[in-house]
Motif scaffolding. Structure first.
Motif, PDB file in Angstrom:
ATOM      1  N   ALA A  33      -9.762   9.853  55.669  1.00  0.00           N
ATOM      2  CA  ALA A  33      -9.803  11.431  55.846  1.00  0.00           C
ATOM      3  C   ALA A  33      -8.972  12.335  56.623  1.00  0.00           C
ATOM      4  N   SER A  34      -8.808  11.525  58.047  1.00  0.00           N
ATOM      5  CA  SER A  34      -8.136  12.317  59.147  1.00  0.00           C
ATOM      6  C   SER A  34      -6.663  12.212  58.915  1.00  0.00           C
ATOM      7  N   ASP A  35      -6.173  11.598  57.803  1.00  0.00           N
ATOM      8  CA  ASP A  35      -4.452  11.696  57.718  1.00  0.00           C
ATOM      9  C   ASP A  35      -3.932  12.975  57.460  1.00  0.00           C
ATOM     10  N   ILE A  36      -3.188  13.607  58.241  1.00  0.00           N
ATOM     11  CA  ILE A  36      -2.641  14.761  57.946  1.00  0.00           C
ATOM     12  C   ILE A  36      -1.216  14.589  57.857  1.00  0.00           C
ATOM     13  N   ASP A  37      -0.408  15.105  56.730  1.00  0.00           N
ATOM     14  CA  ASP A  37       0.967  15.147  56.646  1.00  0.00           C
ATOM     15  C   ASP A  37       1.839  15.598  57.847  1.00  0.00           C
ATOM     16  N   LYS A  38       2.473  14.915  58.675  1.00  0.00           N
ATOM     17  CA  LYS A  38       3.056  15.453  59.791  1.00  0.00           C
ATOM     18  C   LYS A  38       3.919  16.535  59.385  1.00  0.00           C
ATOM     19  N   ASN A  39       4.471  16.840  58.144  1.00  0.00           N
ATOM     20  CA  ASN A  39       5.446  17.929  57.791  1.00  0.00           C
ATOM     21  C   ASN A  39       4.758  19.332  58.032  1.00  0.00           C
ATOM     22  N   LEU A  40       3.467  19.125  57.938  1.00  0.00           N
ATOM     23  CA  LEU A  40       2.534  20.293  57.811  1.00  0.00           C
ATOM     24  C   LEU A  40       2.686  20.929  59.010  1.00  0.00           C
ATOM     25  N   PHE A  41       2.535  20.245  60.302  1.00  0.00           N
ATOM     26  CA  PHE A  41       2.931  20.770  61.524  1.00  0.00           C
ATOM     27  C   PHE A  41       3.897  21.939  61.585  1.00  0.00           C
ATOM     28  N   ASP A  42       4.986  21.496  61.174  1.00  0.00           N
ATOM     29  CA  ASP A  42       6.147  22.208  61.211  1.00  0.00           C
ATOM     30  C   ASP A  42       6.241  23.433  60.179  1.00  0.00           C
ATOM     31  N   LYS A  43       5.524  22.864  59.139  1.00  0.00           N
ATOM     32  CA  LYS A  43       5.528  24.083  57.992  1.00  0.00           C
ATOM     33  C   LYS A  43       4.671  25.340  58.522  1.00  0.00           C
ATOM     34  N   PHE A  44       3.556  25.140  59.370  1.00  0.00           N
ATOM     35  CA  PHE A  44       2.631  26.289  59.840  1.00  0.00           C
ATOM     36  C   PHE A  44       3.077  26.439  61.252  1.00  0.00           C
ATOM     37  N   ASN A  45       3.970  25.950  61.784  1.00  0.00           N
ATOM     38  CA  ASN A  45       4.451  26.293  63.207  1.00  0.00           C
ATOM     39  C   ASN A  45       3.306  25.979  64.075  1.00  0.00           C
ATOM     40  N   VAL A  46       2.508  24.855  63.970  1.00  0.00           N
ATOM     41  CA  VAL A  46       1.352  24.377  64.898  1.00  0.00           C
ATOM     42  C   VAL A  46       2.092  24.094  66.351  1.00  0.00           C
ATOM     43  N   LYS A  47       1.516  24.491  67.361  1.00  0.00           N
ATOM     44  CA  LYS A  47       1.844  24.160  68.550  1.00  0.00           C
ATOM     45  C   LYS A  47       1.089  22.871  69.037  1.00  0.00           C
ATOM     46  N   ARG A  48       1.529  21.762  68.624  1.00  0.00           N
ATOM     47  CA  ARG A  48       0.917  20.360  69.249  1.00  0.00           C
ATOM     48  C   ARG A  48       0.627  20.363  70.399  1.00  0.00           C
ATOM     49  N   GLY A  49      -0.499  19.785  70.805  1.00  0.00           N
ATOM     50  CA  GLY A  49      -0.641  19.847  72.253  1.00  0.00           C
ATOM     51  C   GLY A  49      -0.649  21.142  72.898  1.00  0.00           C
ATOM     52  N   LEU A  50      -0.697  22.348  72.314  1.00  0.00           N
ATOM     53  CA  LEU A  50      -0.578  23.499  72.791  1.00  0.00           C
ATOM     54  C   LEU A  50       0.742  23.674  73.702  1.00  0.00           C
ATOM     55  N   ARG A  51       1.915  23.017  73.148  1.00  0.00           N
ATOM     56  CA  ARG A  51       3.183  22.900  73.394  1.00  0.00           C
ATOM     57  C   ARG A  51       4.112  23.582  72.458  1.00  0.00           C
ATOM     58  N   ASN A  52       5.050  24.487  72.987  1.00  0.00           N
ATOM     59  CA  ASN A  52       5.984  25.104  72.411  1.00  0.00           C
ATOM     60  C   ASN A  52       7.014  24.023  71.679  1.00  0.00           C
ATOM     61  N   ALA A  53       7.920  24.472  70.937  1.00  0.00           N
ATOM     62  CA  ALA A  53       8.885  23.632  70.321  1.00  0.00           C
ATOM     63  C   ALA A  53       9.816  22.961  71.646  1.00  0.00           C
ATOM     64  N   ASP A  54      10.083  23.641  72.673  1.00  0.00           N
ATOM     65  CA  ASP A  54      10.927  23.066  73.746  1.00  0.00           C
ATOM     66  C   ASP A  54      10.108  22.482  74.775  1.00  0.00           C
ATOM     67  N   PHE A  55       8.837  22.091  74.550  1.00  0.00           N
ATOM     68  CA  PHE A  55       8.103  21.453  75.219  1.00  0.00           C
ATOM     69  C   PHE A  55       7.128  21.978  76.513  1.00  0.00           C
ATOM     70  N   SER A  56       7.674  23.383  76.508  1.00  0.00           N
ATOM     71  CA  SER A  56       6.952  24.233  77.460  1.00  0.00           C
ATOM     72  C   SER A  56       5.577  24.360  77.139  1.00  0.00           C
ATOM     73  N   GLY A  57       4.503  24.711  77.623  1.00  0.00           N
ATOM     74  CA  GLY A  57       3.263  25.161  77.542  1.00  0.00           C
ATOM     75  C   GLY A  57       3.105  26.348  76.859  1.00  0.00           C
ATOM     76  N   VAL A  58       1.986  26.586  75.861  1.00  0.00           N
ATOM     77  CA  VAL A  58       1.786  27.839  75.297  1.00  0.00           C
ATOM     78  C   VAL A  58       1.026  28.509  76.308  1.00  0.00           C
ATOM     79  N   LEU A  59       1.310  30.010  76.609  1.00  0.00           N
ATOM     80  CA  LEU A  59       0.863  30.628  77.612  1.00  0.00           C
ATOM     81  C   LEU A  59      -0.729  31.104  76.885  1.00  0.00           C
ATOM     82  N   VAL A  60      -1.819  30.562  77.666  1.00  0.00           N
ATOM     83  CA  VAL A  60      -3.115  30.942  77.123  1.00  0.00           C
ATOM     84  C   VAL A  60      -3.806  31.617  78.508  1.00  0.00           C
ATOM     85  N   GLY A  61      -3.192  32.059  79.471  1.00  0.00           N
ATOM     86  CA  GLY A  61      -4.144  32.601  80.379  1.00  0.00           C
ATOM     87  C   GLY A  61      -3.544  33.067  81.581  1.00  0.00           C
ATOM     88  N   LEU A  62      -3.932  33.561  82.623  1.00  0.00           N
ATOM     89  CA  LEU A  62      -3.288  34.025  83.877  1.00  0.00           C
ATOM     90  C   LEU A  62      -4.091  33.545  85.059  1.00  0.00           C
TER      91      LEU A  62
END
Length: 464
Positions: free
Chosen positions: A31-60
């Motif tokens: 039940a936990s198996d999720i198609d890896k292609n869906l992460f790209d399709k929905f532009n998911v920031k896996r690990g709160l990381r951008n595509a260039d591996f920099s962190g997603v800005l969430v605070g100051l």
């Protein structure tokens, strides 16, 4: 006597119970198996990381800043020598400052993180005195909560001790700045005592060794006092200096590291200090975070066993290539201690720790082993780059690469490598909690998860 006796939380499952457990486990995995292609399709920031591996800005934050690259106007990341700032002060300047004055710097660093400024001599004396007075634990706390209810993992025992502090704090739910500071001072002071007592309680219960309890010495610095509680008076000045430096280097690392973000995440829900710090401890316990230096030590022991001539760069490189090809060590393809989420060309903490580690290696007669570490540090980044076909992120040794070696030289048991990290980082956690509780947007941190499960019509139990 252990208050829980021989209780095992799995002991009630037996016989045919395992059939349903096995079924549920397999079903949960499916039940936990999720198609890896869906992460790209929905532009998911896996690990709160951008595509260039920099962190997603969430605070100051105004507390810590971790700099490992420069970003051009068109979004390209350019590698650079790493920089680390505590409240605007570069870590190299802080460390060189107190080292040049031949004194320890952790207490000063904790003051800086909490107050946002460096203390005067009198302010540092007063603050250090507060920490010293807060070290002593109530007798009932030591006996009932640490020495009687023992455990095999010191990090879990440390978290339990922190949660137990709630019961003895009549102002546990008071979020005034004054109360948050009092709680922070108490936690920073008591963490080394919790760790030392928990270790000896564990050793007595599960390793059949002597129970040794040393009361904190108020005349010693926090680093000296921890070595005293662990080893008695059998430590050198250089050993105490190294531990103090390690504590300073681990005290803070920005708001985005996993444990600090956990502390801020939980604090944003307006929970108490002890719950927030215990949550951060749960994060730090993980092998991907605070447990990384143990993996480095294990890897280096494996290299020492399989490389005959430690001074032969080619033989060392050949074995590192085997590790990269998943043919050696734990066959994960990872050279532990090499690479970091933010740092590229260098980790300033590793640079500073390495300088002093060399001195300690000479004092301890382990210079040849230190040279092997140096060889791995020199060779691994280029081998990694070549293995990746000349593409990918620039990597270098991180602080975990040398911290385990330092703790080995200090004759500190492996069980408390990660707890030492916690002894240092609690100062940063407390500073971030104060910032989150008092000056955040007053919103609970709540990122989104997109549900990708298909809609299913309900079936009565007879038709399933």
């Amino acid at each position: 006597m252990d208050l829980f006796g021989d209780y095992n939380n799995n002991s009630t499952f037996e016989g045919d119970d395992m059939r349903i457990i096995d079924y549920l486990a397999k079903s949960a995995v499916a039940a936990s198996d999720i198609d890896k292609n869906l992460f790209d399709k929905f532009n998911v920031k896996r690990g709160l990381r951008n595509a260039d591996f920099s962190g997603v800005l969430v605070g100051l934050t105004r507390i810590g800043d971790v700099v490992g690259y420069e970003k051009t106007d068109d979004g390209v990341l350019l590698p650079k020598d790493g920089e680390l700032y505590y409240r605007g002060y570069e870590i190299k300047d802080l460390c060189n400052g107190f080292q040049n004055e031949n004194r320890h710097g952790f207490e000063e660093t904790a003051f800086l993180l909490l107050a946002g400024k460096l203390p005067t001599r009198s302010e540092l004396t007063d603050f250090t005195s507060l920490l010293s007075r807060e070290r002593e634990l109530p007798s009932f706390f030591s006996k009932n909560l640490i020495l009687s209810i023992r455990g095999r993992n010191i990090m879990n025992m440390l978290a339990r001790s922190v949660l137990s502090m709630y019961a003895s704090d009549n102002e546990a739910e008071n979020y005034s700045p004054e109360n948050l500071i009092m709680q922070s001072i108490s936690l920073i002071a008591k963490f080394p005592v919790f760790v030392a007592y928990s270790y000896y309680g564990m050793r007595h219960s599960y390793q059949n060794k002597s129970l040794i309890i040393r009361h904190p010495n108020p005349e010693l610095s926090l680093a000296e006092n921890f070595l005293y509680m662990m080893k008695g008076s059998k430590y050198s000045k250089l050993e105490a200096d190294l531990l103090d430096l390690s504590l300073v280097l681990h005290a803070e690392h920005g708001g985005g590291n996993n444990s600090t973000f956990t502390c801020r995440l939980v604090s944003s829900a307006q929970t108490d200090t002890y719950a927030a710090i215990a949550a951060a401890l749960g994060s730090l316990k993980g092998d991907f975070h605070g447990g990384a230096n143990l993996k480095v030590v294990d890897m280096m022991e494996n290299i020492k066993e399989n490389v005959k001539n430690w001074g032969d760069d080619q033989e060392v490189a050949d074995y590192l290539n085997k590790i990269l090809r998943k043919e050696a060590f734990d066959k994960t393809g990872k050279i532990y201690g090499i690479g970091h989420a933010i740092y590229t060309k260098s980790d300033p903490r590793a640079v500073l720790l390495k300088e002093k580690a060399h001195e300690l290696a000479i004092e301890k007669g382990r210079e040849e082993e230190f040279k092997l570490y140096d060889a791995v540090e020199r060779l691994a980044p280029e081998l990694f780059y070549s293995y990746k076909g000349g593409v990918g992120k620039v990597v270098s040794a991180n602080v975990d690469f040398y911290s385990g070696f330092v703790y080995q030289c200090l004759e500190i048991p492996e069980e408390i490598y990660t707890p030492i990290f916690a002894i240092a980082r609690v100062a940063g956690w407390c500073a971030h909690r104060i910032e989150e509780v008092t000056f955040s947007s007053k919103r609970i941190i709540r990122p989104a998860y997109k549900n990708v499960c298909e809609r299913i019509p309900y079936l009565s139990i007879e038709n399933r």
